[in-house]
Design an enzyme around this catalytic site. Structure first.
Site: not given
Ligand SMILES: [Mn+2]
Length: 235
Positions: A105, A209, A211
């Protein structure tokens, strides 16, 4: 030995460092040892890069547009100038040593600016034509839009497919890619979602994102972290 992977943190109020646990967990799950890096403009970033095996640039506020030669647009969000300076210096050190970098990001945008690229300060205002929703109003692990992955790219090799679904939490985006960077992921509206360096072994930026989605079990996100940590293990 598990690779040591530096992760930059968000610094909000000058006295508090913050990092979403999903970054830490994703690195752990992929077999790496996360090392949280405190913001410090006077840090000897060359020594930090020398001791670590890879760098994860985490998400956060907007990049100060002065770093790509622009005045602030009316829709520029909050910025974190000290963090910009620190991350740009840290990133240059890793790039010079050709150690693996994953930008997420804001980190994807920092990577682009470090290589001389520019950003849309606000995709909704500055892109001509219809722009889809990139600030999803759903949980962080929800996969809200499609990304087409460039054929022959490292990401295509990692994912094993030319289309993936990603989450989306941004109002800025890459405008012109920086030196040595190739666009390897795009949304249907043309917004650049991934970049890769042609001149480095493993330098990738993603606008989404992974994660959050890796921790929720998304296979493509887990593959990205595995590939990154695997590259760090060889650096
Ligand atoms: Mn998006």
């Amino acid at each position: 030995m598990k690779p040591f992977i530096g992760i930059t943190c968000h610094n909000d109020l000058d006295y508090l460092h913050m990092l979403n646990n999903a970054y830490i967990q994703s690195i752990l799950d992929a077999g790496g040892t996360p090392v949280l890096l405190p913001l410090g403009e006077e840090t000897d970033t060359g020594s930090v890069a020398d001791r670590l095996d890879g760098l994860l640039l985490s998400g956060g506020f907007d990049v100060d547009p002065h770093f790509y030669g622009e005045e602030p647009h009316k829709d520029l969000g909050e910025i974190s100038p000290g963090r910009d300076t620190y991350e740009l210096s840290l990133l240059q050190a890793f790039l010079q040593m050709d150690k693996p970098v994953l930008g997420i990001c804001r980190g994807h945008q920092v990577l682009n600016v470090a290589q001389g690229g520019t950003l849309y300060q606000d995709i909704y205002d500055q892109i001509d034509g219809p722009v889809q929703q990139h600030a999803q109003r759903a949980r962080r692990e929800h996969l809200s839009h499609k990304v087409s992955v460039a054929e022959g790219s490292r990401l295509a090799d990692i994912f094993g497919t030319d289309t993936i679904q990603v989450n989306s939490f941004h109002h800025q985006g890459v405008k012109s890619p920086g030196d040595s960077l190739e666009v390897t992921g795009t949304a249907d509206d043309g917004v650049i979602e991934a970049i890769e360096s042609k001149d480095h072994t493993f330098v990738i930026g993603v606008q989404w994102h992974p994660e959050n989605t890796a921790c929720a079990g998304d296979i493509h996100s887990k593959k990205l972290f595995s590939a990154f940590v695997g590259a760090c293990g060889k650096s």
